[in-house]
Design a protein around this motif. Structure first.
Motif, short mmCIF file in Angstrom:
data_model
loop_
_atom_site.label_atom_id
_atom_site.label_comp_id
_atom_site.label_asym_id
_atom_site.label_seq_id
_atom_site.Cartn_x
_atom_site.Cartn_y
_atom_site.Cartn_z
N SER A 31 0.17 -0.96 0.19
CA SER A 31 -0.08 0.35 0.06
C SER A 31 1.03 1.35 -0.16
CB SER A 31 -0.74 -0.24 0.86
OG SER A 31 -0.49 -0.03 2.47
N VAL A 32 0.48 2.41 -0.95
CA VAL A 32 1.05 3.45 -0.91
C VAL A 32 -0.22 4.37 -0.37
CG1 VAL A 32 2.75 2.92 -2.20
CG2 VAL A 32 0.74 3.64 -2.82
N SER A 33 0.22 6.03 0.10
CA SER A 33 -0.57 6.85 -0.30
C SER A 33 0.03 8.15 -1.26
CB SER A 33 -0.36 7.35 1.27
OG SER A 33 -1.15 8.46 1.90
N VAL A 34 -1.22 8.07 -1.90
CA VAL A 34 -1.32 9.12 -2.93
C VAL A 34 -2.29 10.71 -3.13
CG1 VAL A 34 -1.47 9.38 -5.58
CG2 VAL A 34 -0.81 7.41 -4.27
N PRO A 35 -1.84 11.00 -2.80
CA PRO A 35 -2.67 12.80 -2.88
C PRO A 35 -3.52 12.33 -3.76
CG PRO A 35 -0.60 13.25 -2.53
CD PRO A 35 -0.29 12.11 -2.92
N GLN A 36 -2.87 12.45 -4.97
CA GLN A 36 -4.11 12.19 -6.10
C GLN A 36 -5.23 11.52 -5.75
OE1 GLN A 36 -0.91 12.04 -6.46
NE2 GLN A 36 0.49 13.17 -7.90
N CYS A 37 -5.29 10.11 -4.85
CA CYS A 37 -6.18 9.34 -5.06
C CYS A 37 -6.87 9.62 -3.43
CB CYS A 37 -5.54 8.26 -5.04
SG CYS A 37 -6.86 7.08 -5.83
N PRO A 38 -7.41 10.50 -3.47
CA PRO A 38 -8.25 10.46 -1.90
C PRO A 38 -8.96 9.43 -1.44
CG PRO A 38 -8.73 12.29 -3.18
CD PRO A 38 -8.15 11.29 -4.46
N GLU A 39 -9.08 9.35 -0.09
CA GLU A 39 -10.06 7.98 0.24
C GLU A 39 -11.73 8.70 -0.31
OE1 GLU A 39 -9.86 7.44 5.01
OE2 GLU A 39 -7.91 8.06 4.03
N LYS A 40 -12.81 7.63 -0.40
CA LYS A 40 -14.55 8.40 -1.08
C LYS A 40 -15.22 7.92 0.11
CE LYS A 40 -13.14 6.66 -5.75
NZ LYS A 40 -13.32 5.36 -6.88
N PRO A 41 -16.42 9.20 0.06
CA PRO A 41 -17.24 8.44 1.64
C PRO A 41 -17.71 7.53 0.90
CG PRO A 41 -17.28 10.29 0.33
CD PRO A 41 -16.61 9.99 -0.66
N GLY A 42 -18.17 6.48 2.65
CA GLY A 42 -18.58 5.03 2.70
C GLY A 42 -17.50 4.39 2.36
N ILE A 43 -16.32 4.15 1.92
CA ILE A 43 -15.62 3.83 1.12
C ILE A 43 -14.12 3.38 2.98
CG2 ILE A 43 -13.88 2.44 -0.08
CD1 ILE A 43 -15.79 3.66 -1.72
N ILE A 44 -14.14 2.35 3.12
CA ILE A 44 -12.80 2.43 4.25
C ILE A 44 -11.67 2.36 3.43
CG2 ILE A 44 -11.64 0.83 6.48
CD1 ILE A 44 -14.93 0.93 7.14
N ARG A 45 -10.96 2.89 3.61
CA ARG A 45 -9.29 3.02 2.63
C ARG A 45 -8.64 1.52 3.42
NH1 ARG A 45 -6.65 6.13 -0.68
NH2 ARG A 45 -8.24 6.06 -1.69
N VAL A 46 -7.63 0.72 3.22
CA VAL A 46 -6.63 -0.07 3.72
C VAL A 46 -6.32 0.48 3.47
CG1 VAL A 46 -6.17 -2.17 4.09
CG2 VAL A 46 -8.59 -1.72 3.53
N LYS A 47 -5.07 1.03 4.47
CA LYS A 47 -3.79 1.69 4.79
C LYS A 47 -2.33 1.20 4.85
CE LYS A 47 -5.54 6.10 5.91
NZ LYS A 47 -6.89 6.23 6.55
N SER A 48 -3.24 -0.58 5.15
CA SER A 48 -1.58 -1.37 5.74
C SER A 48 -1.97 -3.01 4.96
CB SER A 48 -1.42 -1.80 6.93
OG SER A 48 -0.01 -2.59 7.30
N TYR A 49 -0.89 -2.66 3.86
CA TYR A 49 -1.47 -4.01 2.90
C TYR A 49 0.04 -4.07 2.77
CZ TYR A 49 -2.56 -5.82 -2.11
OH TYR A 49 -1.90 -7.04 -2.92
N LYS A 50 0.03 -5.45 2.61
CA LYS A 50 1.30 -5.74 2.04
C LYS A 50 1.56 -7.40 1.37
CE LYS A 50 6.38 -5.68 3.00
NZ LYS A 50 7.67 -4.38 3.99
N GLN A 51 2.08 -7.99 0.59
CA GLN A 51 1.81 -8.98 -0.87
C GLN A 51 3.29 -9.51 -1.18
OE1 GLN A 51 -0.63 -9.40 -3.85
NE2 GLN A 51 -1.23 -11.08 -2.71
N SER A 52 3.94 -10.33 -1.24
CA SER A 52 5.04 -11.48 -1.89
C SER A 52 4.61 -12.03 -2.25
CB SER A 52 6.42 -11.38 -0.74
OG SER A 52 6.11 -10.58 -0.10
N LEU A 53 4.47 -13.20 -3.59
CA LEU A 53 4.23 -13.02 -3.93
C LEU A 53 5.11 -14.07 -5.38
CD1 LEU A 53 1.66 -15.89 -5.46
CD2 LEU A 53 1.10 -14.21 -7.34
N ALA A 54 5.52 -15.70 -4.80
CA ALA A 54 6.15 -17.06 -6.03
C ALA A 54 5.93 -17.86 -6.28
CB ALA A 54 7.21 -17.04 -5.14
N ILE A 55 5.83 -18.14 -7.91
CA ILE A 55 5.34 -18.88 -8.24
C ILE A 55 6.38 -20.03 -9.10
CG2 ILE A 55 3.78 -19.64 -10.40
CD1 ILE A 55 2.14 -17.03 -9.70
N GLU A 56 6.33 -21.02 -9.10
CA GLU A 56 7.15 -22.09 -10.20
C GLU A 56 6.92 -23.08 -10.60
OE1 GLU A 56 11.26 -23.16 -8.15
OE2 GLU A 56 9.51 -23.94 -6.38
#
Length: 174
Positions: free
Chosen positions: A97-122
């Protein structure tokens, strides 16, 4: 499904080890990275797109939550690389997750501020893939952590089944 339990949030961090039979790793990576196709097969996608802000590609993703809960949205960066590890091809996807001022939070929707994912496929050595994923997010709001952990625990197997079906249908749709 080994799980780490961070005391500070009360939420689980997931390490997922699995396999997708009959889904070669490059196909899995292609399906995973294709946002337009994900809108077709992931029933929880409300809105999903990629935009460039200040030279950086950023993904906006709104996820449908069941009533009476509010939808959640994510703003994150993601990168996929094909790597050679001791002669084996491994596709690695990192997202955070990142914070981008051009993409503000929307009313009625909760922003997930802490998200992290690592994926490996073989390759699994046959016609399928071995998959490893580390995943954490904090959906925020007033949802009891027991409910969040139950939803994540039951949602992961469902997601892998949906992903496998999506891989089988990908060549037909592109």
């Amino acid at each position: 499904l080994p799980i780490l339990f961070p005391q500070q949030s009360g939420l689980y961090e997931y390490k997922i080890f699995g396999g997708l039979a009959d889904c070669p790793p490059k196909l899995c990576a292609d399906v995973y990275m294709d946002l337009d196709f994900r809108k077709q097969w992931d029933q929880y996608v409300k809105e999903l797109y990629e935009k460039t802000y200040n030279g950086e590609k950023v993904i906006y993703w709104e996820v449908k939550y069941p009533f009476p809960l509010s939808n959640r949205d994510y703003v994150y960066i993601r990168e996929c690389r094909e790597m050679d590890v001791d002669g084996r091809k491994v596709w690695v996807v990192l997202a955070q997750s990142v914070s981008v001022p051009q993409c503000p939070e929307k009313p009625g929707i909760i922003r997930v501020k802490s998200y992290k994912q690592s994926l490996a496929i073989e390759s699994d050595g046959k016609t399928g893939s071995k998959v490893y994923m580390y995943y954490f997010d904090n959906p925020g709001g007033m949802i009891p952590s027991r409910l969040i952990n139950w939803a994540a625990k039951s949602g992961v197997p469902t997601f892998l089944k949906d992903m496998q079906t999506a891989c089988r249908n990908y060549s037909k749709s592109t």
